[in-house]
Write a protein that holds these residues in place. Structure first.
Motif, PDB file in Angstrom:
ATOM      1  N   ARG A 124      -8.545 -44.132  -2.882  1.00 13.71           N
ATOM      2  CA  ARG A 124      -9.016 -43.732  -1.582  1.00 13.71           C
ATOM      3  C   ARG A 124      -9.741 -44.636  -0.633  1.00 13.71           C
ATOM      4  O   ARG A 124     -10.581 -45.504  -1.503  1.00 13.71           O
ATOM      5  N   ARG A 149     -11.636 -42.697  -7.338  1.00 12.91           N
ATOM      6  CA  ARG A 149     -10.458 -43.297  -6.387  1.00 12.91           C
ATOM      7  C   ARG A 149     -11.033 -44.153  -5.544  1.00 12.91           C
ATOM      8  O   ARG A 149     -10.489 -45.340  -4.918  1.00 12.91           O
ATOM      9  N   ASP A 150     -12.264 -43.829  -4.993  1.00 10.36           N
ATOM     10  CA  ASP A 150     -13.068 -44.895  -4.049  1.00 10.36           C
ATOM     11  C   ASP A 150     -13.322 -46.152  -4.670  1.00 10.36           C
ATOM     12  O   ASP A 150     -13.013 -47.229  -4.061  1.00 10.36           O
TER      13      ASP A 150
END
Length: 493
Positions: free
Chosen positions: A203, A72-73
């Protein structure tokens, strides 16, 4: 994967259906000259969208790869980085339009009474471009995460709002700047809605932008995608620019109507491509090249005969269908559509799943090479064909080029691990396709004889086409049962 394909189809069909419904309305409200100016602005927008450095075309693959690994990063950095890049690109285009708009409007064959509107539209091109690219980024995010239901809702909702706004607010006369504002609003709705629906895939942490290693990997991939994308301009959008340079601007509208019909019909089978790309990418991330090869062959065995049947049938009827839609006065648009769709049908059938495969395994260079081969053939034929057959000759060169390039792509992909024999058609393919084409053509000719024109008669003309395709499906169905090739398991190289 069937539900994903269905919702993907809804998402991609919404803009096509919106254009289908609005084109006769806009021609009636704006007039053919003003509609030609608007079509020319859309050509500029489509061209610049393709020439974005390959970023937009690369996002779906990298978002899907991050999603398969739960990163997600990485997705968050990619979203922020792409949006920042698109904002800079739009600002650069705005500056260019400020400097060049007077020259551009004077160089094109725009009637004097429309030059002020054309100038104002060019001023809006930069913001339109930024929002269009941002909306593509949001769409890629949802596709990569398999969020096709949400994508259908976002796309359909934005198109519904846009269609209502256009039919409510656009009146006869000088409404082109307002039309540009409404178009920008649709892109904004897709961007905001798509990012909101895909928020759980993202994220946001420092660093906010992709790392140097990520930029290097993405940049190499995007460069090759841009080289392929540039050929899209040379094989498609440049036709409209050639028409604009040779003929009065109303012929851009005539060309645009035929091009829209051909691209709309070409796009229907491509509704399955986003889920296919996501699926092959996930298989490659988990099982490596052997898994991706097996997945390709399982999908291609069904894709090729279905896509070719669809292409033959729609090519046979599109000229008549355009006349049903817009009237006999735009029969030239029908000829443009038929010639283009013949080439596009070969391209879709032979390159659709192959394009997903080479993108998924990180080798878009194969796609680049075939795209440039198609472009070379197209450019070599454009001038002699144009001298022989005028506007139809221009699009004939494009059709021959994309068909020749597609067959070259088949040979190239064998070097990536695809075996021979994936181009075989079922025994019943020829009679099934001939039956489908005959039913569709006869039915559409009967509709044309009724003398009705517009969207509703066009929908009526679609019934014989559906009947023909249904008959072909019934004959071919048993031979298109899913087949899967066993492969060794392994990780990505």
């Amino acid at each position: 994967m069937v539900p994903s394909v269905g919702f993907s189809a809804l998402a991609q069909a919404a803009p096509l259906l919106t254009n289908l419904l609005l084109t006769p309305y806009l021609i009636g409200r704006l007039g053919l000259d003003r509609f030609g100016v608007w079509s020319l602005i859309l050509v500029f927008l489509a061209t610049l969208t393709v020439l974005d450095g390959g970023v937009g075309a690369s996002l779906a693959r990298f978002h899907a790869y991050h999603a398969a690994r739960g990163d997600r990063d990485g997705t968050g950095r990619l979203v922020i980085g792409s949006l920042a890049l698109f904002l800079c690109f739009g600002a650069l285009v705005t500056v260019g339009c400020v400097l060049l708009a007077p020259t551009a409007t004077a160089a094109l064959d725009v009637p004097p009474r429309l030059r002020e509107e054309a100038h104002r539209l060019l001023m809006a091109l930069g913001p339109l471009l930024t929002l269009a690219l941002a909306s593509n980024s949001a769409v890629a995010l949802l596709q990569a995460g398999g969020r096709f239901r949400a994508l259908a809702a976002v796309s359909g909702g934005s198109c519904l709002v846009y269609a209502v706004a256009v039919t409510t607010l656009i009146e006869e006369g000088a409404d082109l700047p307002l039309l540009a504002v409404l178009t920008a609003g649709r892109y904004l709705l897709v961007t905001v809605g798509g990012l909101a629906a895909g928020a759980r895939q993202i994220r946001i942490r420092r660093p906010l932008l992709p790392t140097r290693a990520e930029r290097r990997e993405f940049g190499r991939y995007a460069l090759r995608m841009q080289l392929s994308g540039f050929t899209v301009f040379l094989n498609g959008e440049i036709d409209a620019l050639v028409v604009a340079g040779l003929l009065p601007v109303r012929y851009v509208g005539i060309y645009a109507a035929g091009y829209q019909a051909a691209m709309g019909l070409r796009s229907l089978p491509l509704f399955a491509i986003p889920p296919v790309l996501t699926r092959i990418t996930h298989v490659y991330a988990r099982h490596g090249l052997p898994g991706a090869v097996g997945e390709f062959h399982a999908l291609q065995a069904r894709w090729l005969p279905a896509a070719l049947t669809y292409g033959v049938v729609t090519t046979a009827v599109v000229s008549v269908a355009v006349q049903v839609w817009l009237g006999p006065a735009l029969a030239l648009s029908g000829a443009v559509a038929a010639v283009l769709l013949a080439g596009y049908s070969v391209q879709v059938a032979f390159t659709g799943v192959r394009t997903c495969f080479v993108r998924a395994i990180g080798r878009p260079g194969y796609e680049t090479r075939y795209s440039w081969a198609a472009t070379v053939v197209n450019l070599a034929l454009t001038v002699p064909f144009a001298l022989l057959w005028g506007v139809v000759g221009v699009v004939l060169a494009t059709a021959v080029g994309v068909a020749a390039g597609s067959l070259y792509f088949v040979a190239l992909c064998r070097r990536a691990g695809l075996r021979r024999g994936d181009g075989r058609l079922p025994r019943r393919w020829l009679p099934a396709t001939a039956l489908a084409a005959a039913l569709a053509v006869l039915g559409d000719l009967l509709v044309l004889e009724l003398g009705w024109h517009g969207v509703l008669p066009l929908l009526l003309a679609g019934l014989p086409v559906l009947a023909g395709l249904a008959a072909a499906t019934a004959l071919l169905g048993p031979e298109l049962a899913p087949r899967r090739v066993p492969v060794k398991q392994g990780g990505p190289p």
